[in-house]
Design a protein around this motif. Structure first.
Motif, short mmCIF file in Angstrom:
data_model
loop_
_atom_site.label_atom_id
_atom_site.label_comp_id
_atom_site.label_asym_id
_atom_site.label_seq_id
_atom_site.Cartn_x
_atom_site.Cartn_y
_atom_site.Cartn_z
N LEU A 1 32.55 64.75 -19.71
CA LEU A 1 31.94 63.97 -18.75
C LEU A 1 31.51 65.01 -17.57
CD1 LEU A 1 35.02 61.35 -17.99
CD2 LEU A 1 32.65 61.05 -19.08
N THR A 2 30.60 64.86 -16.99
CA THR A 2 29.73 65.53 -16.34
C THR A 2 29.82 65.07 -14.88
OG1 THR A 2 28.28 66.45 -17.90
CG2 THR A 2 27.66 66.85 -15.50
N VAL A 3 30.27 65.80 -13.89
CA VAL A 3 30.19 65.25 -12.33
C VAL A 3 28.71 65.17 -12.05
CG1 VAL A 3 30.85 65.86 -10.10
CG2 VAL A 3 32.29 66.69 -12.07
N MET A 4 28.34 63.97 -11.46
CA MET A 4 27.06 63.77 -11.22
C MET A 4 26.64 63.49 -9.83
SD MET A 4 25.63 63.65 -14.15
CE MET A 4 23.84 63.35 -13.92
N ASP A 5 27.62 63.04 -8.98
CA ASP A 5 27.41 62.76 -7.53
C ASP A 5 28.62 62.27 -6.83
OD1 ASP A 5 25.89 62.05 -5.42
OD2 ASP A 5 25.17 60.51 -6.21
N TYR A 6 28.67 62.09 -5.57
CA TYR A 6 29.93 61.58 -5.04
C TYR A 6 29.16 60.40 -4.10
CZ TYR A 6 28.31 63.85 -0.71
OH TYR A 6 27.47 64.26 0.51
N GLU A 7 30.27 59.57 -3.82
CA GLU A 7 29.75 58.43 -2.70
C GLU A 7 31.06 58.23 -1.97
OE1 GLU A 7 28.63 55.35 -5.53
OE2 GLU A 7 30.78 54.62 -5.99
N ARG A 8 30.55 57.72 -0.54
CA ARG A 8 31.76 57.44 0.33
C ARG A 8 32.14 55.83 0.58
NH1 ARG A 8 31.37 61.85 4.91
NH2 ARG A 8 30.53 63.42 3.63
N GLY A 9 33.33 55.71 0.44
CA GLY A 9 33.48 54.11 0.79
C GLY A 9 34.21 54.21 2.18
N ILE A 10 34.61 52.96 2.58
CA ILE A 10 34.90 52.84 3.97
C ILE A 10 36.04 53.74 4.34
CG2 ILE A 10 36.01 51.23 5.67
CD1 ILE A 10 34.85 49.02 3.83
N ALA A 11 36.83 54.16 3.53
CA ALA A 11 38.11 54.98 3.81
C ALA A 11 38.25 56.15 2.66
CB ALA A 11 39.29 54.20 4.21
N SER A 12 37.34 56.22 2.07
CA SER A 12 37.62 57.36 0.79
C SER A 12 36.29 57.84 0.38
CB SER A 12 38.30 56.49 -0.11
OG SER A 12 37.41 55.77 -0.78
N VAL A 13 36.50 58.80 -0.36
CA VAL A 13 35.36 59.59 -1.22
C VAL A 13 35.77 59.58 -2.58
CG1 VAL A 13 34.26 61.76 -1.69
CG2 VAL A 13 34.66 61.11 0.80
N ARG A 14 34.61 59.04 -3.55
CA ARG A 14 34.97 59.23 -4.89
C ARG A 14 33.90 59.97 -5.58
NH1 ARG A 14 35.14 53.80 -3.61
NH2 ARG A 14 33.00 53.08 -3.43
N PHE A 15 34.00 60.53 -6.67
CA PHE A 15 33.05 61.31 -7.52
C PHE A 15 32.78 60.38 -8.46
CE2 PHE A 15 35.34 64.40 -5.20
CZ PHE A 15 34.59 65.52 -4.75
N ILE A 16 31.29 60.69 -9.04
CA ILE A 16 30.93 59.75 -10.01
C ILE A 16 30.63 60.75 -11.22
CG2 ILE A 16 28.74 58.39 -10.99
CD1 ILE A 16 30.53 57.17 -8.74
N VAL A 17 31.34 60.57 -12.47
CA VAL A 17 31.20 61.29 -13.39
C VAL A 17 30.52 60.66 -14.60
CG1 VAL A 17 33.18 62.83 -13.35
CG2 VAL A 17 33.41 60.78 -14.69
N GLU A 18 29.65 61.25 -15.37
CA GLU A 18 28.95 60.35 -16.59
C GLU A 18 29.13 61.12 -18.04
OE1 GLU A 18 24.77 60.09 -15.89
OE2 GLU A 18 25.11 58.67 -14.29
#
Length: 106
Positions: A38-55
């Protein structure tokens, strides 16, 4: 394993972080561990969190909680060009879903 979900929600083949706003028809899949690079592609912010997107190389995407991302960096042993090969499983925290690194690929 703590927080391991029984089933995991997917839309268009991709794991979704929340079933509250799925953006399509949810397909519930058994939550079996799997091996992938899996490759780390991006990150996104939620209301109270940060998550990374892997593909995967094929474009299947998975959200990853920041805590699990840091655990992956510390325990995977190798991150090469943003990619980690290993065993993975979906976890649930509250109402959200994400991927967790569970060990080296066999």
């Amino acid at each position: 394993m703590k927080n391991t979900a029984q089933a995991a929600p997917y839309v268009n083949g991709n794991l979704i972080a929340s079933v509250q706003s799925p953006g399509g028809r949810i397909e519930w899949r058994d939550n079996e561990p799997f091996t992938a690079a899996l490759t780390v592609m991006d990150y996104e912010r939620g209301i109270a969190s940060v998550r990374f997107i892997v593909e995967t190389a094929e474009g299947t995407s998975y959200p990853m909680f920041a805590k699990d991302f840091l655990d992956m960096i510390h325990h995977s042993g190798r991150v090469i060009d943003g990619t980690v090969e290993g065993r993975w499983q979906v976890v649930k925290r509250g109402t959200n879903y994400g991927l967790r690194y569970i060990g080296a690929a066999a």
